[in-house]
Design an enzyme around this catalytic site. Structure first.
Site, PDB file in Angstrom:
ATOM      1  CG  ASP A 211      -7.341   0.785  -1.574  1.00 13.62           C
ATOM      2  OD1 ASP A 211      -7.214  -0.258  -2.227  1.00 13.62           O
ATOM      3  OD2 ASP A 211      -8.133   1.706  -1.890  1.00 13.62           O
ATOM      4  CD  GLU A 261      -4.070  -0.713  -5.115  1.00 13.03           C
ATOM      5  OE1 GLU A 261      -4.625  -1.332  -6.018  1.00 13.03           O
ATOM      6  OE2 GLU A 261      -4.643   0.191  -4.468  1.00 13.03           O
TER       7      GLU A 261
HETATM    8  C1  NOJ Z   1      -7.657  -0.970  -4.996  1.00 15.93           C
HETATM    9  C2  NOJ Z   1      -8.350  -2.178  -4.468  1.00 15.93           C
HETATM   10  O1  NOJ Z   1      -7.475  -3.281  -4.554  1.00 15.93           O
HETATM   11  C3  NOJ Z   1      -9.605  -2.341  -5.293  1.00 15.93           C
HETATM   12  O2  NOJ Z   1     -10.228  -3.567  -5.031  1.00 15.93           O
HETATM   13  C4  NOJ Z   1     -10.514  -1.164  -5.026  1.00 15.93           C
HETATM   14  O3  NOJ Z   1     -11.629  -1.244  -5.879  1.00 15.93           O
HETATM   15  C5  NOJ Z   1      -9.804   0.162  -5.274  1.00 15.93           C
HETATM   16  N1  NOJ Z   1      -8.474   0.194  -4.744  1.00 15.93           N
HETATM   17  C6  NOJ Z   1     -10.572   1.298  -4.642  1.00 15.93           C
HETATM   18  O4  NOJ Z   1     -10.465   1.229  -3.238  1.00 15.93           O
END
Ligand code: NOJ
Length: 536
Positions: A211, A261
């Site tokens: 993440d 991500e």
């Molecule tokens: C990316 C995640 O996909 C999202 O849902 C989240 O709010 C943020 N990162 C913070 O962790």
């Protein structure tokens, strides 16, 4: 020298990976919240769909202030979802069906209920416990102003990224105040995450989604953003690559894979994360954000392939996830791209048009070289739902001052059975988010019985996808607004994004179509086909 790995060890290069948002997938125990029992009961459905792996959004103990991306304990399952023993069973049962598991690790921040943050809060200024986070005195008279000018990472948020404790110190949280950022310059933070990775690899997971992967490292002086753009004080800092090289060494002990991500506009900077000793893959957000336009999509595909080639990493193709507008809705709007900043209530949508394009986009993405991510419910063609204001839970909504509809519209509990209460989501309580009127029309059971449904299309496409083989893509000449390419000899994908029917650019036998050809055998607008075209 490293030995070449057998082909199965490279499964992630061309996998179809299904994203499970546990809370909304299927409710096994009837409390209105999806859970691991629900997923286990639906494994045969996922096997029939033909996916290679499941990515579970965070399933750990969490106060759910940000849908589970506020983790209180990375080694335990939230009781609302089940137990660790159940997760282990799920991982093993899925593997028996040939489906691998990917877990979601959130390294940038923890929940404010995590034991580290509770200890840091209690220990007070100057304590070693606070060094695991970014605690600072404030600026201005009495330290009443936040330590710097960094903006929230929730686009559109008007809220600060610093919160002051009663003892006067401020702590940094790029997202909500309930998600304090960790200090990645601290060796204990690094060690802990490597231990967490091992913990999950030991339990049989095949991969880890990372993440906010480009946000972990912070400028040690927490310099103001206004002081100069380079290097950015918290996005894509060079120190991060050292972190991921260590993580890669851990993953290699288990043949584990990473998907990061990484939202970065700069293709060269993005590709750095995919060097052979770092992450295996990263989400392709440029494809996800791209408007439904032949030239723009072709450019996005070409750029993606070109940026991955030098580092030898496979591309990923993503149309949707739990943060963005559902595909069938996005493609039915005047602006068919995705931009967090452009989300608004009441955007006019032509759902029939969006659905037609979403079907064509499914065939496009599944024909491209690399891995495909499929967000739950996309295989049912679900649209974005309007959530009544008083039921919205996503913090993005409140933190925008109520102007952003938030992300709950793509997180609505799935419809499984047309004529069951709550469209078969669960046997008891109301689902945690309301399902809109008409949701049952999208139910999986109805679609399974309908050869023209979105579900039937996805099933057939995933089954036929291996025909495209592992070869690179070759564009074929095609009229304006039409994308046509071949990969394996003799297999062709054609997508018509023009506003009029197009002749198929090559003759061939129809393998699969997202909609019927017209009476003259032409490909209608917003339609895609896969062809067997021997000789190509
Ligand atoms: C990316 C995640 O996909 C999202 O849902 C989240 O709010 C943020 N990162 C913070 O962790």
């Amino acid at each position: 020298m490293a030995q070449p790995r057998p082909a199965s060890a490279q499964w992630w290069r061309s996998a179809v990976i299904y994203q499970v948002y546990v809370r909304s997938f299927a409710d096994g125990d009837g409390d209105g919240t999806g859970d691991l029992a629900g997923v286990r009961a639906r494994l045969p459905y996922l096997a029939e769909l033909g996916v290679d792996a499941l990515w579970f959004t965070p399933w750990y103990v969490s106060p759910l202030k940000d849908g589970g991306y506020d983790v209180a304990d990375y080694r335990a399952i939230d009781p609302a979802f089940g137990t660790l023993a159940e997760a282990e069973k799920l991982i093993a049962e899925a593997r028996e069906l040939g489906i691998r598991t990917i877990v979601d690790i959130v390294p940038n921040h923890v929940s404010d209920q995590h034991s580290w943050f509770r200890a840091a809060r209690a220990a007070g200024p100057g304590s070693p416990e606070r060094e695991l986070f970014h605690f600072r005195p404030g600026r201005g008279p009495d330290g009443a102003l936040p330590p710097n000018d960094w903006p929230s990472q929730f686009v559109g948020s008007t809220e600060p990224v610093w919160t002051r404790l009663p003892d006067g110190e401020w702590y940094l949280h790029l997202f909500t105040p309930e998600q304090p950022d960790l200090n990645w310059a601290h060796p204990v933070v690094r060690q802990e995450h490597e231990d967490i990775l091992r913990f999950w690899f030991e339990r049989g997971v095949a991969g880890v989604r990372i993440d906010s992967a480009a946000l972990l490292a912070k400028d040690p002086d927490l310099t103001d953003l206004a002081d100069g753009p380079e290097p950015h004080p918290f996005v894509d800092r060079d120190e991060l690559h050292d972190v991921y090289r260590s993580w890669r060494a851990v993953a290699d002990d288990y043949d584990g894979v990473f998907v990061g991500e990484v939202w970065l506009p700069d293709a060269e900077r993005f590709a750095r994360y995919l060097r052979p000793d770092e992450l295996h893959t990263a989400f392709n957000f440029s494809f996800l954000s791209c408007p439904w336009d032949a030239e723009r999509l072709r450019e996005s595909i070409d750029t993606t392939l070109a940026e991955h080639a030098p580092v030898g990493a496979p591309a990923t193709w993503v149309l949707c996830n739990h943060d963005v507008t559902r595909t069938a809705t996005r493609y039915g709007r005047a602006d068919t791209g995705f931009d967090f900043a452009a989300k608004a209530f009441g955007t006019p949508t032509d759902l029939a048009l969006g659905a037609r394009r979403a079907r064509a986009a499914a065939l496009l993405s599944l024909a491209l070289p690399g891995a495909v991510y499929l967000y739950q419910g996309e295989e049912l063609g679900l649209p974005e739902a309007d959530i009544p204001l008083d039921r919205i839970q996503d913090p993005m909504h409140a933190r925008s001052g109520g102007t952003d509809p938030g992300r709950d519209g793509c997180r609505v509990p799935l419809p499984w059975t047309a004529d069951a209460p709550h469209a078969g989501f669960g046997p008891g309580e109301e689902p945690w988010l309301p399902q809109p009127a008409g949701w049952a029309a999208y139910a999986a059971d109805g679609q399974a019985a309908d050869p023209d449904s979105m579900l039937a299309l996805y099933r057939r496409a995933i089954a036929l996808r291996p025909r495209f083989g592992q070869d690179p893509l070759t564009w074929l000449p095609a009229p304006d607004g039409v994308l046509a390419f071949t990969r394996a000899p003799g297999t062709v994908c054609v997508v018509n994004l023009a506003d009029r029917p197009a002749d198929l650019p090559v003759p061939g036998e129809l393998l699969l179509a997202s909609g019927p050809l017209d009476p003259r055998g032409r490909l209608p607008s917003d339609t895609a086909v896969w062809l067997r075209a021997p000789g190509l």
